[in-house]
Motif scaffolding. Structure first.
Motif, PDB file in Angstrom:
ATOM      1  N   ASN A  41      83.422   3.277  39.011  1.00 16.84           N
ATOM      2  CA  ASN A  41      83.618   3.225  40.465  1.00 16.84           C
ATOM      3  C   ASN A  41      84.178   4.536  41.016  1.00 16.84           C
ATOM      4  O   ASN A  41      83.705   5.043  42.041  1.00 16.84           O
ATOM      5  CB  ASN A  41      84.541   2.069  40.847  1.00 16.84           C
ATOM      6  CG  ASN A  41      83.919   0.719  40.583  1.00 16.84           C
ATOM      7  OD1 ASN A  41      82.702   0.588  40.464  1.00 16.84           O
ATOM      8  ND2 ASN A  41      84.751  -0.301  40.465  1.00 16.84           N
TER       9      ASN A  41
ATOM     10  N   MET B 212      82.470   7.373  43.517  1.00 15.55           N
ATOM     11  CA  MET B 212      83.146   7.936  44.694  1.00 15.55           C
ATOM     12  C   MET B 212      83.084   9.459  44.658  1.00 15.55           C
ATOM     13  O   MET B 212      82.773  10.100  45.666  1.00 15.55           O
ATOM     14  CB  MET B 212      84.610   7.481  44.753  1.00 15.55           C
ATOM     15  CG  MET B 212      84.805   6.014  45.056  1.00 15.55           C
ATOM     16  SD  MET B 212      86.562   5.537  45.032  1.00 15.55           S
ATOM     17  CE  MET B 212      87.142   6.331  46.540  1.00 15.55           C
TER      18      MET B 212
ATOM     19  N   SER C 197      89.790   4.093  43.114  1.00 16.22           N
ATOM     20  CA  SER C 197      89.343   2.707  43.235  1.00 16.22           C
ATOM     21  C   SER C 197      90.335   1.801  42.523  1.00 16.22           C
ATOM     22  O   SER C 197      91.131   2.245  41.695  1.00 16.22           O
ATOM     23  CB  SER C 197      87.952   2.543  42.615  1.00 16.22           C
ATOM     24  OG  SER C 197      87.997   2.862  41.235  1.00 16.22           O
TER      25      SER C 197
ATOM     26  N   ILE D 171      89.568   2.561  47.579  1.00 18.21           N
ATOM     27  CA  ILE D 171      88.500   1.574  47.725  1.00 18.21           C
ATOM     28  C   ILE D 171      88.608   0.498  46.649  1.00 18.21           C
ATOM     29  O   ILE D 171      88.761   0.805  45.470  1.00 18.21           O
ATOM     30  CB  ILE D 171      87.119   2.256  47.647  1.00 18.21           C
ATOM     31  CG1 ILE D 171      86.926   3.160  48.866  1.00 18.21           C
ATOM     32  CG2 ILE D 171      86.003   1.226  47.555  1.00 18.21           C
ATOM     33  CD1 ILE D 171      85.655   3.957  48.836  1.00 18.21           C
TER      34      ILE D 171
ATOM     35  N   PRO E  98      81.982   1.757  45.519  1.00 19.14           N
ATOM     36  CA  PRO E  98      81.693   2.198  46.881  1.00 19.14           C
ATOM     37  C   PRO E  98      80.285   1.769  47.299  1.00 19.14           C
ATOM     38  O   PRO E  98      79.301   2.180  46.686  1.00 19.14           O
ATOM     39  CB  PRO E  98      81.821   3.717  46.812  1.00 19.14           C
ATOM     40  CG  PRO E  98      81.525   4.059  45.384  1.00 19.14           C
ATOM     41  CD  PRO E  98      81.978   2.879  44.583  1.00 19.14           C
TER      42      PRO E  98
ATOM     43  N   THR F  58      82.063   1.602  52.611  1.00 16.52           N
ATOM     44  CA  THR F  58      82.957   2.390  51.761  1.00 16.52           C
ATOM     45  C   THR F  58      82.241   3.597  51.156  1.00 16.52           C
ATOM     46  O   THR F  58      82.862   4.644  50.954  1.00 16.52           O
ATOM     47  CB  THR F  58      83.607   1.522  50.663  1.00 16.52           C
ATOM     48  OG1 THR F  58      82.596   0.902  49.870  1.00 16.52           O
ATOM     49  CG2 THR F  58      84.520   0.464  51.270  1.00 16.52           C
ATOM     50  N   ALA F  59      80.959   3.490  50.895  1.00 15.03           N
ATOM     51  CA  ALA F  59      80.190   4.654  50.442  1.00 15.03           C
ATOM     52  C   ALA F  59      80.139   5.695  51.554  1.00 15.03           C
ATOM     53  O   ALA F  59      80.282   6.897  51.299  1.00 15.03           O
ATOM     54  CB  ALA F  59      78.780   4.243  50.029  1.00 15.03           C
TER      55      ALA F  59
ATOM     56  N   GLU G  77      82.402   6.144  53.791  1.00 12.32           N
ATOM     57  CA  GLU G  77      83.734   6.749  53.856  1.00 12.32           C
ATOM     58  C   GLU G  77      83.858   7.895  52.861  1.00 12.32           C
ATOM     59  O   GLU G  77      84.479   8.919  53.141  1.00 12.32           O
ATOM     60  CB  GLU G  77      84.816   5.708  53.592  1.00 12.32           C
ATOM     61  CG  GLU G  77      85.001   4.707  54.711  1.00 12.32           C
ATOM     62  CD  GLU G  77      86.037   3.648  54.362  1.00 12.32           C
ATOM     63  OE1 GLU G  77      86.946   3.917  53.549  1.00 12.32           O
ATOM     64  OE2 GLU G  77      85.932   2.540  54.911  1.00 12.32           O
ATOM     65  N   CYS G  78      83.263   7.723  51.693  1.00 14.84           N
ATOM     66  CA  CYS G  78      83.289   8.778  50.674  1.00 14.84           C
ATOM     67  C   CYS G  78      82.532  10.010  51.162  1.00 14.84           C
ATOM     68  O   CYS G  78      83.030  11.139  51.061  1.00 14.84           O
ATOM     69  CB  CYS G  78      82.688   8.276  49.368  1.00 14.84           C
ATOM     70  SG  CYS G  78      83.630   6.976  48.547  1.00 14.84           S
TER      71      CYS G  78
END
Length: 140
Positions: free
Chosen positions: A14, A18, A89, A119, A123, A127-128, A130-131
């Motif tokens: 995870n 990210m 994460s 997260i 992600p 949330t992906a 956001e990365c």
């Protein structure tokens, strides 16, 4: 062109996912990006970068690995004055560990450019995004 080093440790994949998404966002914004697992990184990576993003998963309220702990300790002097972003994460708890990590980086004299992207799980979707957004922020 900004040189960005993204250094991470990932147990389940995870945090690695990210790191790759953050790198995509930074590259889209024209930055030179190097992504390394913490086991491949060195103090030189920190010294030769304009911005550093450090990523590590958590287990409850603490950082999950001694590899990242050892790396961060070894780079204490190099971190002073550097622009640093933190990400990670977690699978359970609230990921409070990132607040402690943040305080530590400030005590080392880092210029933190985020509050810590934290997260739960992999992600995906928002949330992906956001990365990727963090990567673009690093490149500014």
């Amino acid at each position: 062109m900004k040189k960005i080093s993204i250094i991470y440790w990932s147990g389940t994949g995870n945090t690695e996912a990210m790191a790759k998404l953050i790198a995509e966002g930074a590259k889209e914004s024209g930055a030179e990006v190097v992504v390394k697992s913490v086991s491949e990184a060195s103090v030189t990576d920190v010294q030769n970068s304009d911005v550093i993003a450090l990523g590590c998963p958590a287990m409850g309220e603490s950082i999950k690995t001694t590899d990242m702990e050892t790396f961060v300790s070894s780079t204490q002097k190099a971190i002073k004055g550097k622009k640093i972003a933190l990400f990670g994460s977690y699978d359970w708890g609230t990921g409070e560990w990132i607040l402690d990590w943040r305080s530590r980086m400030v005590s080392y004299g880092a210029n933190l450019i985020n509050y810590g992207l934290n997260i739960c799980g992999a992600p995906e979707g928002v949330t992906a995004d956001e990365c990727t957004k963090l990567g673009k922020q690093l490149a500014r």
